[in-house]
Structure formats: C-alpha cells, structure tokens
Scaffold this motif. Structure first.
Motif, PDB file in Angstrom:
ATOM      1  N   GLU A 164      -0.107  56.541  20.589  1.00 39.60           N
ATOM      2  CA  GLU A 164       0.894  55.641  20.004  1.00 39.60           C
ATOM      3  C   GLU A 164       0.955  55.805  18.484  1.00 39.60           C
ATOM      4  OE1 GLU A 164       0.136  51.660  21.132  1.00 39.60           O
ATOM      5  OE2 GLU A 164       0.693  51.928  23.229  1.00 39.60           O
ATOM      6  N   VAL A 165      -0.211  55.820  17.854  1.00 41.03           N
ATOM      7  CA  VAL A 165      -0.251  55.937  16.388  1.00 41.03           C
ATOM      8  C   VAL A 165       0.201  57.329  15.957  1.00 41.03           C
ATOM      9  CG1 VAL A 165      -1.729  55.810  14.357  1.00 41.03           C
ATOM     10  CG2 VAL A 165      -2.072  54.204  16.248  1.00 41.03           C
ATOM     11  N   LYS A 166      -0.209  58.364  16.699  1.00 43.58           N
ATOM     12  CA  LYS A 166       0.147  59.736  16.354  1.00 43.58           C
ATOM     13  C   LYS A 166       1.653  59.945  16.400  1.00 43.58           C
ATOM     14  CE  LYS A 166      -0.567  64.121  15.499  1.00 43.58           C
ATOM     15  NZ  LYS A 166      -1.085  64.585  14.195  1.00 43.58           N
ATOM     16  N   LEU A 167       2.304  59.339  17.379  1.00 41.32           N
ATOM     17  CA  LEU A 167       3.751  59.487  17.530  1.00 41.32           C
ATOM     18  C   LEU A 167       4.536  58.538  16.635  1.00 41.32           C
ATOM     19  CD1 LEU A 167       4.025  59.926  21.408  1.00 41.32           C
ATOM     20  CD2 LEU A 167       4.044  61.703  19.645  1.00 41.32           C
ATOM     21  N   GLY A 168       3.842  57.710  15.851  1.00 37.07           N
ATOM     22  CA  GLY A 168       4.515  56.788  14.955  1.00 37.07           C
ATOM     23  C   GLY A 168       5.053  55.555  15.641  1.00 37.07           C
ATOM     24  N   LEU A 169       4.615  55.291  16.873  1.00 36.80           N
ATOM     25  CA  LEU A 169       5.074  54.110  17.593  1.00 36.80           C
ATOM     26  C   LEU A 169       4.313  52.865  17.183  1.00 36.80           C
ATOM     27  CD1 LEU A 169       5.357  55.701  21.162  1.00 36.80           C
ATOM     28  CD2 LEU A 169       7.153  55.436  19.442  1.00 36.80           C
ATOM     29  N   ASN A 170       3.239  53.054  16.446  1.00 36.23           N
ATOM     30  CA  ASN A 170       2.416  51.914  16.049  1.00 36.23           C
ATOM     31  C   ASN A 170       1.655  52.287  14.785  1.00 36.23           C
ATOM     32  OD1 ASN A 170       1.177  49.447  16.041  1.00 36.23           O
ATOM     33  ND2 ASN A 170       0.138  49.695  18.017  1.00 36.23           N
ATOM     34  N   THR A 171       1.175  51.309  14.072  1.00 36.57           N
ATOM     35  CA  THR A 171       0.323  51.519  12.904  1.00 36.57           C
ATOM     36  C   THR A 171      -0.957  50.733  13.088  1.00 36.57           C
ATOM     37  OG1 THR A 171       1.386  49.676  11.736  1.00 36.57           O
ATOM     38  CG2 THR A 171       2.276  51.896  11.359  1.00 36.57           C
ATOM     39  N   THR A 172      -2.000  51.170  12.427  1.00 41.79           N
ATOM     40  CA  THR A 172      -3.282  50.496  12.589  1.00 41.79           C
ATOM     41  C   THR A 172      -4.124  50.683  11.337  1.00 41.79           C
ATOM     42  OG1 THR A 172      -5.282  50.366  13.962  1.00 41.79           O
ATOM     43  CG2 THR A 172      -4.312  52.544  13.646  1.00 41.79           C
ATOM     44  N   LYS A 173      -5.016  49.729  11.103  1.00 46.17           N
ATOM     45  CA  LYS A 173      -6.029  49.842  10.060  1.00 46.17           C
ATOM     46  C   LYS A 173      -7.397  50.156  10.661  1.00 46.17           C
ATOM     47  CE  LYS A 173      -3.883  46.769   6.650  1.00 46.17           C
ATOM     48  NZ  LYS A 173      -4.080  45.559   5.796  1.00 46.17           N
ATOM     49  N   LEU A 185      -6.646  67.461  14.985  1.00 45.45           N
ATOM     50  CA  LEU A 185      -5.604  66.555  15.449  1.00 45.45           C
ATOM     51  C   LEU A 185      -4.421  66.483  14.492  1.00 45.45           C
ATOM     52  CD1 LEU A 185      -7.833  63.658  16.830  1.00 45.45           C
ATOM     53  CD2 LEU A 185      -6.820  65.572  18.068  1.00 45.45           C
ATOM     54  N   GLN A 186      -4.402  67.386  13.501  1.00 41.28           N
ATOM     55  CA  GLN A 186      -3.271  67.492  12.588  1.00 41.28           C
ATOM     56  C   GLN A 186      -2.268  68.519  13.123  1.00 41.28           C
ATOM     57  OE1 GLN A 186      -2.947  65.709   9.579  1.00 41.28           O
ATOM     58  NE2 GLN A 186      -4.742  64.568  10.245  1.00 41.28           N
ATOM     59  N   ALA A 187      -1.094  68.534  12.566  1.00 35.41           N
ATOM     60  CA  ALA A 187      -0.132  69.592  12.889  1.00 35.41           C
ATOM     61  C   ALA A 187      -0.655  70.921  12.342  1.00 35.41           C
ATOM     62  CB  ALA A 187       1.234  69.270  12.293  1.00 35.41           C
ATOM     63  N   PRO A 188      -0.381  72.030  13.012  1.00 34.81           N
ATOM     64  CA  PRO A 188      -0.900  73.329  12.547  1.00 34.81           C
ATOM     65  C   PRO A 188      -0.372  73.690  11.166  1.00 34.81           C
ATOM     66  CG  PRO A 188       0.725  73.620  14.293  1.00 34.81           C
ATOM     67  CD  PRO A 188       0.426  72.162  14.220  1.00 34.81           C
ATOM     68  N   SER A 189      -1.194  74.373  10.409  1.00 32.88           N
ATOM     69  CA  SER A 189      -0.814  74.757   9.050  1.00 32.88           C
ATOM     70  C   SER A 189       0.032  76.028   9.067  1.00 32.88           C
ATOM     71  CB  SER A 189      -2.078  74.991   8.207  1.00 32.88           C
ATOM     72  OG  SER A 189      -2.836  76.063   8.748  1.00 32.88           O
ATOM     73  N   GLN A 190       0.618  76.338   7.917  1.00 38.60           N
ATOM     74  CA  GLN A 190       1.409  77.566   7.800  1.00 38.60           C
ATOM     75  C   GLN A 190       0.544  78.805   7.948  1.00 38.60           C
ATOM     76  OE1 GLN A 190       3.582  77.411   4.109  1.00 38.60           O
ATOM     77  NE2 GLN A 190       4.978  75.796   4.814  1.00 38.60           N
ATOM     78  N   LEU A 238       2.656  70.999  22.574  1.00 37.52           N
ATOM     79  CA  LEU A 238       1.436  70.262  22.232  1.00 37.52           C
ATOM     80  C   LEU A 238       0.752  70.875  21.017  1.00 37.52           C
ATOM     81  CD1 LEU A 238      -0.037  69.688  25.814  1.00 37.52           C
ATOM     82  CD2 LEU A 238       1.074  68.001  24.345  1.00 37.52           C
ATOM     83  N   ALA A 239       0.749  72.212  20.946  1.00 39.87           N
ATOM     84  CA  ALA A 239       0.104  72.886  19.817  1.00 39.87           C
ATOM     85  C   ALA A 239       0.834  72.616  18.504  1.00 39.87           C
ATOM     86  CB  ALA A 239       0.029  74.392  20.069  1.00 39.87           C
ATOM     87  N   MET A 240       2.149  72.391  18.565  1.00 43.29           N
ATOM     88  CA  MET A 240       2.894  72.074  17.345  1.00 43.29           C
ATOM     89  C   MET A 240       2.561  70.681  16.817  1.00 43.29           C
ATOM     90  SD  MET A 240       4.489  74.835  16.737  1.00 43.29           S
ATOM     91  CE  MET A 240       3.122  75.658  17.545  1.00 43.29           C
ATOM     92  N   CYS A 241       2.023  69.819  17.696  1.00 40.83           N
ATOM     93  CA  CYS A 241       1.643  68.464  17.280  1.00 40.83           C
ATOM     94  C   CYS A 241       0.173  68.374  16.902  1.00 40.83           C
ATOM     95  CB  CYS A 241       1.937  67.471  18.404  1.00 40.83           C
ATOM     96  SG  CYS A 241       3.681  67.366  18.873  1.00 40.83           S
ATOM     97  N   LEU A 242      -0.686  69.089  17.629  1.00 47.96           N
ATOM     98  CA  LEU A 242      -2.133  69.010  17.433  1.00 47.96           C
ATOM     99  C   LEU A 242      -2.686  70.414  17.263  1.00 47.96           C
ATOM    100  CD1 LEU A 242      -2.903  66.497  20.326  1.00 47.96           C
ATOM    101  CD2 LEU A 242      -2.534  65.930  17.924  1.00 47.96           C
ATOM    102  N   GLU A 243      -3.308  70.668  16.130  1.00 53.34           N
ATOM    103  CA  GLU A 243      -3.805  72.016  15.871  1.00 53.34           C
ATOM    104  C   GLU A 243      -4.891  72.413  16.856  1.00 53.34           C
ATOM    105  OE1 GLU A 243      -5.346  74.819  12.170  1.00 53.34           O
ATOM    106  OE2 GLU A 243      -4.928  72.696  11.861  1.00 53.34           O
ATOM    107  N   GLY A 244      -5.666  71.446  17.353  1.00 55.25           N
ATOM    108  CA  GLY A 244      -6.712  71.769  18.313  1.00 55.25           C
ATOM    109  C   GLY A 244      -6.175  72.357  19.602  1.00 55.25           C
ATOM    110  N   MET A 245      -4.909  72.064  19.931  1.00 55.68           N
ATOM    111  CA  MET A 245      -4.308  72.605  21.145  1.00 55.68           C
ATOM    112  C   MET A 245      -3.986  74.087  21.023  1.00 55.68           C
ATOM    113  SD  MET A 245      -4.250  70.203  23.371  1.00 55.68           S
ATOM    114  CE  MET A 245      -3.160  70.938  24.581  1.00 55.68           C
ATOM    115  N   LYS A 246      -4.084  74.646  19.824  1.00 50.43           N
ATOM    116  CA  LYS A 246      -3.793  76.074  19.672  1.00 50.43           C
ATOM    117  C   LYS A 246      -4.794  76.922  20.438  1.00 50.43           C
ATOM    118  CE  LYS A 246      -6.517  76.861  15.451  1.00 50.43           C
ATOM    119  NZ  LYS A 246      -6.473  77.214  14.015  1.00 50.43           N
ATOM    120  N   TYR A 247      -6.005  76.402  20.671  1.00 50.41           N
ATOM    121  CA  TYR A 247      -7.001  77.162  21.423  1.00 50.41           C
ATOM    122  C   TYR A 247      -6.641  77.252  22.901  1.00 50.41           C
ATOM    123  CZ  TYR A 247      -9.647  76.366  17.159  1.00 50.41           C
ATOM    124  OH  TYR A 247     -10.047  76.325  15.844  1.00 50.41           O
TER     125      TYR A 247
END
Length: 728
Positions: A388-397, A410-415, A484-493
């Motif tokens: 939810e937070v990753k997709l911007g559907l919610n915010t949290t502290k 868990l970041q978007a892949p770099s250039q 999925l890999a475009m959203c989470l760099e870990g999915m590139k593996y």
C-alpha cells in the motif's frame, strides 16, 4: 493409417519441417473465417484443441516404422542417418549444458576464494563473511551438525529457545530451514566429516545448485529455439551480467540461492510440457519433472508461492486465449494445489500458504475469502501494508515500513542497471525479440477471435512464432516479471536470467527471423535461407564480441586477489567468547545480532528476519538505542527483553547516508515525532540527546544504567546494570 500418412509425406517433401497435418484439417484452414467477434467460433476451436490432446500425444507413437522410413526416404535420408543425427545433436547439447553448469560452479568457487581468501582464514574469520540473515541460516546448520543425533537436532530447532530471548520459536517453520536440514543429512550420511570441512560442504552445495540453475536456463533456451547455440549464448549473458542475475556473491545461504535453481528446472520442464506434438514419453517426463521441481521449490523459500502466482497468471492468460491445451494448463494448476497442501503440512501448518494469491487464483476467489475469514494470517499483514505504501495508496510514519522502503532492493532500479544490460548487448536484443513475439502473439489472438483455428503443426515458412504455446507463456511471464523489476530492484534477480534466456532464444531461432521477414515481404532473398543464415550468424557475432570484450574482465576477476578483513568484528567476537557469561543476552542491530549468534552461539534479543510481526516490533524497539530517547526509556526497553549487554555500532550512530531521511536515526526521529518542519526544512528536536552519542560521554544518568566493558574503533559494548542508583 496408410492413407492418412500419404498426404502428410507429400507436404513434407514440399519443404515442410517435420509435423503431421491431416488433410481434413488443411481443408478447414483453407475456408474463409466466419467473421471477427464470434465467441462460439473461438470456443469451438478451443474444444477442437482439447479433443486433439490424445491424438497429438500418441500420433507419433502409433506411426508404423515403415511409414517413417518412407518419409525419410522421400527426404533422401536413411533412418539410420536420422537416428545418428538426432543422437549426436542430443549428446553434444547435453554435454554442452552440463559442462556450462559445471564450469559456472567452478567459476563461483574460484571467485569466492579469491574474494575472501577463504582457505587461509580461521573459522571465525570465515563465519564473519556471512552477514545478516545469511549468518542465521548457517548458524542453524552448525547446530544441526553439533547435535548428538539428527532427530535431536530437528527437535531443538522446532522448539528453539536458545536464539531469541524470552521467545520459543519453530526455527524450521519461521526461517524455512529445509536447505540446512538436507545439507546436514548429506554431510553426515556421505561420511564427509573426515574429507571436507562443514563450511566448504555447505557452500559447495549452493555453488552446485547455481550450476544446475545455469544448466536449466541453457536447456530452456535450447528447447525453445531447437539449437544448443542459444543455450551457450544464454550462459554467456548470464555470467557477464552476474551483478544483476544473482546475489550469490555476497549472500550465499539466502533462500533464493537454494530455491531458484529448482524453479529454473520447473520452467524448463514446463516449456517442454507446453510444446505441441510432444510424444507421450517426453510429455510424461516433463510432467513428472514439473511436479518434483514445484514441490521442492515450494519447500525451499517462504516466498515461493508469490513467484508461482505470477507463473499461474501467465498460464491463465495463455489458456484464456485458447493458445494451449486446456488439460495441460489444468494439470499444472493441480500441481500448484498439491504443492500448496504439501507445503502447508511440511511447513508446520503455515497459514500464509492457505491465503496466498496462488491458492486464490487456482482454487477460486470464494474459497480463498472463506479461508481468510477463519484462518489467522498475520504473516502477510506487514507485506500488504508495505505494498500500500509502496504504491502510494497510503502514508505512514512507522519505522519498519519506512526502513523497508529505504532498502536498495526495494527501490526502483537505477540507470546503471539498464546501462550494464545495454553494454553487454542483452537489453537491445531482448527488446527486439520481445517486440516481434508480442506482435506475432497479437496476430494469433486476433485470428482466434475471428474464428480461425490454430495450426496443429507450425512450419518454418509459416512465420507464426506466436502460435507456439511455450513461446507465448515465456513472453507473458517475462513481461510480468519485468513489471515487478521496474518497481523493485530486488526483482531483477528473477527477471534478468529470463531476459538472457529469451533474448538468446530469439536471435538463434529461425522461426523468429522468418516471422519478421514475413512481415517485411522480402523479395530479393529467399526468406527461409536468410532466416537460417541469420539464426547462426547473429549469435556467432554476438558470441565473439562478448568473448573479446568481457572474457579478459572475467579472467582478471579470477586472478586478482581481493581483501576482505574486518579486524574490529573479529576482536568483538573474540571478546564475547572469552569474557561474556554463557547465559548472557546481547542487544543491538539485527544484522550484528545475526553475526553474534553465528560466531559465538550466545543468545540475542533480535534477528534480521522480516516475516514475523513480533520480530519486526522487537527490531524497532531495540533500534531505539540510536534515537533521541532518555536513558531510562532505553533501559526499560532492553530489560523487557532480558538483555545483559548492549552493542553500539559507530557506523549506524554516525551514519552519513547518501539519501537524507533514509538513515536509521532519521527514520527513528520521524517515527518518534522528533521532526519539526519549518519553511520546508525538517529539523530533529527532542529534549534528550541522541542516546548512542550521549552514552559515550560517561555522565549521569547514563552511567547509572550502563557500564562500558569493551570498545574498539567500530563497537562499544555496555553491560546493562541490574542495581541502579537513580540520580540526575
């Protein structure tokens, strides 16, 4: 049977490549389409596809040997010649596949030795190379080997109260320790105690599995393209892009390194199983291999059912457009269902499997909703919040959620990721192959909607690569994994290995080039001849260019000695083993606690595991040692977990991260409400100083609660006092 074989022989003599197409079907294909948008026509075609299953399976088996001899004689080839040719192709292909896997395993072993100087180090220094969750997995492997019997070792793991203070856990279920169980059984049953050290046996199994991984990718590309040249190119791209295809370099015991080789075997078997005109023996072999690899994959990784869900979606779309035999797809669904049941039982009634998306898709939405109402499934709660937070559907502290969002995997892949794939020529060829396959699949779907049936046997001159169900499956699968890999760099593996496989298949497949030439309507050159030439010339040119540019770099990696030495951590572990009481409980960052558990065996208050809500809460509470909280607050938190010693890491306390707001202390300030926003700038404010800084000053009230007993350049160890004089 003789009468049906004659027209088939005539067609083959006219230039077709293999396959048997009955004359009635040929006449039906010659009829004009009934018109676009007629659903019954598509359903009739799907029913016809299902009706032909048994015929496809047994047609080649029932064909009389003398009829095959007649067909081969018409092509000017003797049966003996054909048999020798097929055997030679199969033999050299299998030899190349196995050799590639073995060479890759040897390459990993050599690189690991050069990187860590493993053979020349003491046991403690070797164990320090396992970081974070890897240290925990290997520590349980050590405990199994130290147990008086295997049964006793398993019992101690399933009723473990010596790892985390005030908590008894089923470590086999909590951490998916089946790889360690298997490794310990093999080590003891094979009598390897006198031959090889446990750590070498353990990492040797993982490197061997990586060799199987590469071999499976080789075979998949070979089965799709028909030439083992595609397998060689797949392996070359996989090794060259090793930074983006595997995490084996710095996380050997991680679950995916144990599990993904089995998934690659499952994909290879599924590719063969989906092929048309497969004889019964080959189909049964592929089916059994899909079964065995799916069950094993489910047991090796707690997140395996999510990856199988993506695969099930691919098969669902394949079946929805009637591009594959429905019975085969449903057989795979049954395998999924049985795998979930077996996984649920063997993983000590893991309720997360019963409410997994995979089960929801295969069984039915209503049944899954009923299970979610009656079965507790806290294991998935934090994952859903993260999405939810990753997709911007919610915010949290919340500290844990924000900390996870800040992790690089868990970041978007770099250039740099796309640049590396482009430099190795992988990404351009993958995009080319994907575009051609997508357009061809779109054409096939449009024909199916218009009521045109699929060809039972696809010839090279047809140029219809989109009608092959195994190709359509891989196209859909790689697109889903790519999203999925475009959203989470870990999915590139998960995605990049299949990019290597699909790109290699495409450039080595005459059918793909023929599909392109059919669109271009070539006149000057015969398209079949040009397709055959390009399917050999293009991969050969790519191979030579990769060899010239990247082979020297790989050899440099194997010859260059690298330095990995952490004297401060070695000193800390040595002090703990010599000075700390055996019953002591240590508190600190979860990553460091994993190393302490492995290297010393002492009990810790937290672990670097993120699939349990209680452990996540513990980690957040103990991370408060780096926040702006009072000494009394920190003391109450630590004593609530019965901790005796506190370890402060200078690297976290004085962290200077590349992204402000993602440092541990920044996330704690946000979670604790110690951040003040003024004119667009954020300031951290609290009436207390940062605990990890203040405790080093040795003044009251910190000295009343904590006593420093050891320190070096990186670590400060404090004993948590049991008798306190409260003074301000």
């Amino acid at each position: 049977m003789r009468e049906r074989s004659r027209p088939r022989g005539r067609r083959e003599a006219g230039g077709g490549t293999g396959g048997a197409d009955a004359s009635p079907r040929r006449e039906r294909r010659g009829e004009p389409a009934a018109g676009c948008g007629h659903g019954p026509a598509m359903e009739e075609g799907a029913a016809d596809l299902r009706q032909r299953k048994k015929q496809n399976c047994t047609e080649s088996d029932k064909m009389a040997p003398e009829e095959r001899n007649k067909e081969n004689s018409k092509l000017g080839r003797s049966p003996k010649y054909m048999l020798i040719q097929r055997f030679a192709k199969l033999f050299f292909g299998c030899l190349a596949a196995v050799t590639s896997g073995m060479m890759y395993a040897v390459y990993l072993s050599t690189y690991h030795e050069r990187k860590f100087w493993f053979s020349s180090r003491q046991e403690l220094e070797r164990e320090i190379t396992f970081q974070g969750d890897s240290a925990i997995y290997y520590s349980f492997y050590k405990e199994l080997l130290k147990a008086p019997s295997f049964e006793r070792g398993v019992y101690e793991l399933t009723h473990n109260n010596k790892t985390i203070s005030l908590k008894t856990i089923n470590a086999v279920q909590q951490m998916t320790l089946y790889p360690e169980l298997i490794a310990s059984v093999l080590y003891q049953a094979s009598g390897s105690e006198e031959v090889i050290e446990p750590v070498y046996f353990y990492i040797g199994i993982v490197f061997g599995l990586q060799g199987i991984y590469v071999t499976a990718l080789f075979v998949t590309s070979w089965v799709m393209s028909g030439t083992w040249l595609a397998g060689m190119l797949t392996v070359a791209w996989f090794i060259i892009n090793r930074t983006d295809t595997t995490r084996i370099d710095y996380s050997i015991p991680s679950r995916e390194n144990w599990a993904l080789p089995y998934f690659a075997c499952q994909v290879a078997a599924l590719t063969g199983y989906l092929k048309k005109n497969l004889n019964c023996s080959a189909e049964k072999f592929c089916y059994l291999l899909v079964n065995a690899s799916t069950y094993t994959f489910m047991m090796m990784w707690e997140y395996s059912h999510y990856l199988l869900f993506v695969q099930a979606v691919s098969l669902f779309l394949l079946d929805s457009f009637a591009l594959a035999q429905t019975e085969k797809v449903h057989e795979v669904y049954r395998i999924y269902l049985f795998s979930v049941i077996v996984g649920y039982l063997l993983q000590f009634e893991n309720s997360a499997l019963l409410v997994s998306p995979l089960l929801s898709l295969v069984v039915a939405l209503m049944l899954s909703k009923s299970l979610q109402m009656f079965i507790p499934h806290k294991e998935n709660g934090h994952l859903l919040k993260f999405i939810e937070v990753k997709l911007g559907l919610n915010t949290t502290k919340n500290f844990t959620m924000n900390w996870l969002l800040c992790q690089e995997s868990l970041q978007a892949p770099s250039q740099d990721f796309f640049l590396r794939l482009t430099q190795s020529s992988l990404l351009p060829f993958y995009i080319l192959v994907l575009i051609i396959c997508l357009f061809s699949v779109t054409q096939v779907i449009f024909r199916r909607i218009c009521g045109e049936p699929l060809k039972e046997t696809i010839k090279l001159e047809d140029g219809r690569i989109g009608e092959r169900p195994e190709i359509v499956y891989h196209v859909i699968h790689t697109i889903l994994l790519g999203c999925l890999a475009m959203c989470l760099e870990g999915m590139k593996y998960l995605w990049t290995p299949y990019v290597c496989m699909l790109a290699a298949f495409g450039v080595c497949s005459p059918e793909l080039w023929m599909t392109l030439f059919k669109w271009l309507r070539l006149k000057a050159v015969h398209p079949i001849l040009l397709a055959l030439i390009l399917s050999m010339a293009v991969p050969t040119i790519i191979g030579f260019s990769l060899w010239k540019e990247f082979f020297p770099r790989i050899m440099t990696e194997l010859t260059e000695l690298q330095e990995f030495y952490d004297p401060d951590t070695v000193e800390l572990m040595t002090w703990i083993k010599r000075q700390a009481p055996v019953a002591a409980v240590f508190a600190g960052s979860p990553q460091l606690m994993g190393v302490i558990k492995l290297c010393t065996g002492w009990m810790v208050s937290s672990l670097p595991l993120y699939n349990d809500d209680d452990l996540l809460k513990r980690n957040e509470n103990i991370y408060q040692i780096y926040s702006k909280r009072s000494a009394e607050d920190i003391y109450k938190i630590l004593t609530s977990y019965k901790a005796n010693f506190l370890v402060i890491e200078d690297s976290i306390c004085n962290e200077v991260g590349p992204v402000r707001g993602c440092r541990v202390k920044d996330l704690l300030d946000i979670a604790n409400g110690h951040v003040v926003c003024e004119e667009g700038d954020n300031y951290a404010y609290s009436k207390y100083g940062r605990f990890c800084h203040e405790i080093k000053m040795n003044y009251s009230p910190y000295v009343n609660y904590f006593t420093r007993v050891y320190w070096n350049r990186s670590y400060f160890v404090y004993r948590i006092n049991t008798v306190i004089s409260f003074q301000s």
